[in-house]
Design a protein around this motif. Sequence first.
Motif, short mmCIF file in Angstrom:
data_model
loop_
_atom_site.label_atom_id
_atom_site.label_comp_id
_atom_site.label_asym_id
_atom_site.label_seq_id
_atom_site.Cartn_x
_atom_site.Cartn_y
_atom_site.Cartn_z
N UNK A 32 46.34 74.39 22.83
CA UNK A 32 45.89 73.75 21.60
C UNK A 32 44.38 73.66 21.53
N UNK A 33 43.79 73.45 22.71
CA UNK A 33 42.31 73.39 22.72
C UNK A 33 41.72 74.72 22.27
N UNK A 44 39.06 77.60 17.85
CA UNK A 44 38.94 78.71 16.88
C UNK A 44 39.00 78.19 15.46
N UNK A 45 39.94 77.27 15.22
CA UNK A 45 40.08 76.72 13.87
C UNK A 45 38.83 75.97 13.45
N UNK A 74 35.84 76.36 14.61
CA UNK A 74 34.74 77.32 14.38
C UNK A 74 34.89 78.01 13.02
N UNK A 75 36.12 78.38 12.71
CA UNK A 75 36.39 79.04 11.42
C UNK A 75 36.04 78.11 10.26
N UNK A 76 36.48 76.85 10.39
CA UNK A 76 36.19 75.87 9.34
C UNK A 76 34.69 75.63 9.22
N UNK A 77 34.03 75.53 10.36
CA UNK A 77 32.59 75.30 10.35
C UNK A 77 31.85 76.44 9.65
#
Length: 774
Positions: free
Chosen positions: A32-33, A38-39, A41-44
């Motif tokens: 999950x980490x 990744x999520x 980073x993608x959102x950022x």
Amino acid sequence: MKFKSSKNKLWRLFTPKPRLWKKEHGSITIFLSLVLAVVLAFVAIFIDYSRMAALKAKAERLAHAATRSVMSAYVPELQRTYGLFAYGETDPSMIFSGVLERSLEYKAREDMLPLMDAKLVSSSVELSRELGNYEVFKTQINEEMKYKAPVNFAIEVVGRFKPMSQAMKEASGAVEVLEKVQKLYDKREAELDKMLDLMKKAGRRTDGLVENIGTAGSGGTGDISDIPLSGSVSKATDMAAQYHDYKVQKERVSNETPPPEKIPVPSAIEGETTEEDNPGFLEWLNLLLKIDQYERGSGSITSRINSIVGRAFPPHSNDMVKAREHLKKAEELNAEMAAVIATIGTRSADSAYDNVTNSDIPGAENGPSGNTAKIREEMEKLPLKAEFFAEMGNHIKKQEEDFVWMKSKVEALEGLLAQAFSNSGMSAYNLKLSVATAGQASSEYRDRYGSGGSVIKEIEATFAKHRADDEKRKGFEKDAKNELEKANELIKFLSESKGNLENFKEVEKYFQENVDLNRASIEALETTTREEDPAAAGKDSMEKMDGFFGGISELLDATGDRLLQNEYASDHFSNFDFSKVEAFMKPGATISGAAAAELLSIDQQELEYIIYGFGNPGGNLAAAYGEIFAMRLAIRTMEALIDPEILVYGNPLVILAKAILEGLIAAVGDMTKLATQGHIDLAKTLPIKLTYKDHLRLFLFAHPGNDNRLSRMLALIRFDTGVNPDDHYTYLSGDTAISMPIWFLPGVMKTFGVGGGTWTGKEYTVDLQADYSY
């Protein structure tokens, strides 16, 4: 230092170790980490990308808003008066950066998160495209005039003149040919007059010859009767009449002994004698004196007769050579006349009239009716036949022959004297015959070619046949010249009028500067000429109508730009108050000083200056007056040329002179009406009202629409407003750089080139350019 052996290493390799990775406790946390990283980073990345996109959109809106704000600082004088936009004097950088900075200012709000936190990094502006540039000026004219429907006026112009196009075409062609034919006719007749004058001059070179011979009879001896010897010989017939007695007396003198000078006579005293003058001796002396006087008189008279003929011979021959040259020149001019007449209907200018006639635009009703076909038929009679020139050539040849024959007979007299005064003498009959023959030859030559001679009268009568209408034509031309002088005097008065010349010089300076800005060339101005000859004035007016209809023809195919420019000029610039011309028409009118400066100032004749371009107070007004007068003269002459009352004159040159006279009278009257009433009718059959300004609008189409006209408009705008279009711009390019901090992963964003732009550390900068044009 101790070294371990290789055996210990191998043992460790094969010794079993604890297998920790086989335990499953906590594995989901690692997964999950990884996913969460990744999520996040993608959102950022998407958050910052959205912020970058929002910054771009906002920066673009701000840049365009800033450029519009800058360009709102236009010159109000140009917009109000001329509908033009140009940037004023305010610093554009200050406005541009000020708008951007104020728009980016953040005002703290309790419930708002500063998502972009944008700030202005740099800004710059550049102004370009001067209003004085031709293309820019044309574009703004088009924008100003496109909603004012100027095409309606173009249609109206064509519709007004379409009904008269064919009548005007024929009239213009007829006047052009007739004016040329008239000049050739006058030159031809002048050459014939010179020929005749030389023949007359040659005939007068023997004046006095018949009087010195003394007989003009039939050539027979019966014209000379014998008379006693008197010794007085004043003419050749005296010599012939006394010759018989002269011979008798001379023979007596030769054969007889002279009587004594004294004779004895009885004295009063008886037986003595005295001497007295002998009457016979005195008679003898008188006879000798008569003989001597006769011989000297005969020699003198024959010498005088031969002197007359001798002096006349070389000039006479030269006169005949020149007469023949003038006859040849007249024949060449006659042939040129025939060639000019043959060109009727072949003019290139006729196509413009046909284009107007064949246009789809409906024309006004009740146009001029009639044509010049009868004039063309009569024109073909103006060239003289070849037989005429052959006849004149024969007259010259015959005069040469008659002179030579007379000369031979006269010269024979002097040759007879030697024989007549010799001891043997000659027959008195032969001497009489020679004198009578010489007298007859001299008399015949005089009667044919001397003053009032029969041949001269015959030639004059021949000339009179084809010159029968010349006197009437010249009468019309004289009257027409008087009418033309009236118009020319006013045109001259206007052209020489003095006003505020300094203003014109200033406008001309502005004009030159604008021409230089556009790297254009100055077109030669159409000079205003004042024709003194009515026929030449008529031809000039018709040529102007050719140009006018050519302009209308081009109008049918013209682009909208020219129509808009013409209407812009007539709408936004002043024209002269033509009613004030009435004061100039009064005899002895003068204008000077302050009145002239106000009346003839450039702000009172802007439209005329745009059309004609003369840099002086009176030149443009004179040109406008002259062109209106020429149009009126052309229309009125056209009406006269198809008038049945004028066509009855028959001779085309008389018809031309009469038509121009009537045209001039009517045109002068039209100019007076235009000044007093403010309008005139287009033609007798076309009661369409035309004002002075209507004429100027027509001339805008008739004159070539070159770029110099644009420069004159711009010069007038600068003079009127004090704003130089050459220094004021209409186009702005604004460059701006706006930045904001990147919240997440700026390195990643920069590495992958997300959003374009430029980077300074964690700062993302957007560089934009915004353009705006009036």
